[in-house]
Design a protein around this motif. Structure first.
Motif, PDB file in Angstrom:
ATOM      1  N   LEU A  51       0.826  -1.210   0.000  1.00  0.00           N
ATOM      2  CA  LEU A  51       0.000   0.000   0.000  1.00  0.00           C
ATOM      3  C   LEU A  51       0.864   1.266   0.000  1.00  0.00           C
ATOM      4  N   LEU A  52       1.898   1.286   0.835  1.00  0.00           N
ATOM      5  CA  LEU A  52       2.777   2.469   0.879  1.00  0.00           C
ATOM      6  C   LEU A  52       3.476   2.668  -0.472  1.00  0.00           C
ATOM      7  N   ASN A  53       3.910   1.575  -1.081  1.00  0.00           N
ATOM      8  CA  ASN A  53       4.592   1.688  -2.377  1.00  0.00           C
ATOM      9  C   ASN A  53       3.656   2.168  -3.479  1.00  0.00           C
ATOM     10  N   LEU A  54       2.390   1.807  -3.396  1.00  0.00           N
ATOM     11  CA  LEU A  54       1.434   2.290  -4.398  1.00  0.00           C
ATOM     12  C   LEU A  54       1.173   3.786  -4.205  1.00  0.00           C
ATOM     13  N   ILE A  55       0.991   4.203  -2.957  1.00  0.00           N
ATOM     14  CA  ILE A  55       0.750   5.633  -2.699  1.00  0.00           C
ATOM     15  C   ILE A  55       1.974   6.450  -3.124  1.00  0.00           C
ATOM     16  N   GLY A  56       3.161   5.906  -2.874  1.00  0.00           N
ATOM     17  CA  GLY A  56       4.393   6.604  -3.235  1.00  0.00           C
ATOM     18  C   GLY A  56       4.796   6.443  -4.687  1.00  0.00           C
ATOM     19  N   CYS A  57       3.937   5.807  -5.479  1.00  0.00           N
ATOM     20  CA  CYS A  57       4.209   5.610  -6.918  1.00  0.00           C
ATOM     21  C   CYS A  57       5.521   4.854  -7.169  1.00  0.00           C
ATOM     22  N   ILE A  58       5.860   3.966  -6.239  1.00  0.00           N
ATOM     23  CA  ILE A  58       7.014   3.089  -6.447  1.00  0.00           C
ATOM     24  C   ILE A  58       6.542   1.853  -7.205  1.00  0.00           C
ATOM     25  N   ALA A  59       5.260   1.534  -7.075  1.00  0.00           N
ATOM     26  CA  ALA A  59       4.669   0.411  -7.808  1.00  0.00           C
ATOM     27  C   ALA A  59       3.321   0.861  -8.352  1.00  0.00           C
ATOM     28  N   SER A  60       2.782   0.102  -9.306  1.00  0.00           N
ATOM     29  CA  SER A  60       1.482   0.441  -9.902  1.00  0.00           C
ATOM     30  C   SER A  60       0.442  -0.591  -9.496  1.00  0.00           C
ATOM     31  N   PRO A  61      -0.800  -0.129  -9.254  1.00  0.00           N
ATOM     32  CA  PRO A  61      -1.847  -1.065  -8.836  1.00  0.00           C
ATOM     33  C   PRO A  61      -2.344  -1.931 -10.003  1.00  0.00           C
ATOM     34  N   SER A  62      -3.015  -3.025  -9.677  1.00  0.00           N
ATOM     35  CA  SER A  62      -3.669  -3.842 -10.703  1.00  0.00           C
ATOM     36  C   SER A  62      -4.976  -3.184 -11.109  1.00  0.00           C
ATOM     37  N   SER A  63      -5.679  -2.598 -10.136  1.00  0.00           N
ATOM     38  CA  SER A  63      -6.878  -1.815 -10.438  1.00  0.00           C
ATOM     39  C   SER A  63      -7.158  -0.882  -9.273  1.00  0.00           C
ATOM     40  N   GLY A  64      -8.083   0.056  -9.500  1.00  0.00           N
ATOM     41  CA  GLY A  64      -8.430   1.014  -8.455  1.00  0.00           C
ATOM     42  C   GLY A  64      -7.766   2.361  -8.693  1.00  0.00           C
ATOM     43  N   ARG A  65      -8.098   3.297  -7.847  1.00  0.00           N
ATOM     44  CA  ARG A  65      -7.664   4.693  -8.025  1.00  0.00           C
ATOM     45  C   ARG A  65      -7.013   5.228  -6.762  1.00  0.00           C
ATOM     46  N   ILE A  66      -6.023   6.104  -6.956  1.00  0.00           N
ATOM     47  CA  ILE A  66      -5.415   6.830  -5.833  1.00  0.00           C
ATOM     48  C   ILE A  66      -5.425   8.309  -6.218  1.00  0.00           C
ATOM     49  N   PHE A  67      -6.254   9.072  -5.562  1.00  0.00           N
ATOM     50  CA  PHE A  67      -6.272  10.514  -5.810  1.00  0.00           C
ATOM     51  C   PHE A  67      -5.408  11.205  -4.766  1.00  0.00           C
ATOM     52  N   PHE A  68      -4.528  12.075  -5.252  1.00  0.00           N
ATOM     53  CA  PHE A  68      -3.686  12.858  -4.348  1.00  0.00           C
ATOM     54  C   PHE A  68      -3.941  14.316  -4.669  1.00  0.00           C
ATOM     55  N   GLU A  69      -4.464  15.056  -3.694  1.00  0.00           N
ATOM     56  CA  GLU A  69      -4.871  16.445  -3.936  1.00  0.00           C
ATOM     57  C   GLU A  69      -5.663  16.547  -5.242  1.00  0.00           C
ATOM     58  N   GLY A  70      -6.544  15.580  -5.453  1.00  0.00           N
ATOM     59  CA  GLY A  70      -7.436  15.617  -6.610  1.00  0.00           C
ATOM     60  C   GLY A  70      -6.897  14.990  -7.887  1.00  0.00           C
ATOM     61  N   THR A  71      -5.580  14.732  -7.946  1.00  0.00           N
ATOM     62  CA  THR A  71      -4.991  14.131  -9.156  1.00  0.00           C
ATOM     63  C   THR A  71      -4.988  12.613  -9.022  1.00  0.00           C
ATOM     64  N   ASP A  72      -5.403  11.927 -10.080  1.00  0.00           N
ATOM     65  CA  ASP A  72      -5.393  10.466 -10.052  1.00  0.00           C
ATOM     66  C   ASP A  72      -3.986   9.967 -10.389  1.00  0.00           C
ATOM     67  N   LEU A  73      -3.282   9.485  -9.359  1.00  0.00           N
ATOM     68  CA  LEU A  73      -1.890   9.049  -9.556  1.00  0.00           C
ATOM     69  C   LEU A  73      -1.790   7.886 -10.528  1.00  0.00           C
TER      70      LEU A  73
END
Ligand code: ADP
Ligand code: MG
Length: 231
Positions: A51-73
């Motif tokens: 989870l931390l690596n996905l939020i930090g954009c060290i890895a990419s998810p298989s599906s789903g969304r992560i919005f950071f300050e409104g931007t979809d990472l």
């Protein structure tokens, strides 16, 4: 408390396929508000690092969304992800991950050089200030192997924070430290969280660390098991 600045929706990460498929994260919904000091708790294998690596954009998810300050990472190009990491995120690891051939000073200088935009003199002021704040003002020129574990983790915190990230991600930052040093490190993180307003998300399976957090999110088998959307 600030607005929600991370919104995670139905986040899934799988490894392998067929019989060997592992669901490291399985439909995670989570919101983190600006300025929060949150522990991500769960047993080994529950998906904390993923989870931390996905939020930090060290890895990419298989599906789903992560919005950071409104931007979809999840929609950023790899170049934009790098940019995002360099400007917005500080990362702290369990095993400190300092560059062994560089001094404390040089380790802290690295992210500023990568980010760019500061003169040598401006970098020098920022590096000395943060290392001073970490109680390392006298140890600037020591290499990692000449420092204790707690001192190395302080250097790692300085390295993560010197560029003033809005988000600090820490993966079991105290797991390799004795309990007194662990407490000192947490107090330092909390102090910086309050002084700089840096949002902190740190994983742990240590009850002492969980007690220290102002918010607790539990993970179990890749799913949120309490606390994901606030109380
Ligand atoms: P935690 O940090 O909570 O211990 P992880 O996020 O490291 O959990 O792992 C979650 C699950 O995903 C575990 O079952 C782990 O074995 C698996 N996993 C993690 N990384 C990989 C990988 N690169 N390849 C295959 N499985 C992995
Ligand atoms: Mg882990």
């Amino acid at each position: 408390m600030g607005k929600a600045h991370i919104q995670i929706r139905k986040l899934t990460k799988t490894y392998g396929s067929g019989m060997a498929l592992v669901r490291a994260l399985d439909g995670v919904d989570l919101e983190i508000r600006a300025g929060e000091f949150t522990a991500l708790a769960g047993p080994s294998g529950s998906g904390k690092t993923t989870l931390l690596n996905l939020i930090g954009c060290i890895a990419s998810p298989s599906s789903g969304r992560i919005f950071f300050e409104g931007t979809d990472l999840t929609e950023l190009t790899s170049r934009q992800k790098t940019e995002f990491r360099n400007h917005k995120i500080g990362f702290i690891f369990q095993d400190f991950n300092l560059v062994p051939v560089l001094s404390a000073y040089e380790n802290v200088e690295l992210p500023l050089q990568i980010k760019g935009g500061l003169s040598r003199g401006e970098r020098d002021v920022a590096i000395r200030e943060i290392l001073e704040r970490m109680g390392l003002g006298e140890l600037l020129h020591r290499k990692p192997k000449e420092l204790s574990g707690g001192q190395q983790q302080r250097v790692a915190i300085a390295r993560a924070l010197v560029k003033k990230p809005v988000l600090l991600l820490a993966d079991e930052p105290t797991a390799n430290l004795d309990s007194k040093t662990a407490r000192d490190i947490l107090e330092l993180m909390r102090e910086l969280n309050l002084a700089l307003g840096t949002t902190c998300l740190f994983s742990t399976h240590d009850p002492m660390v969980m007690d220290f957090a102002t918010r607790l999110v539990r993970l179990r088998d890749g799913q949120i098991d309490g606390g994901g959307l606030g109380e």
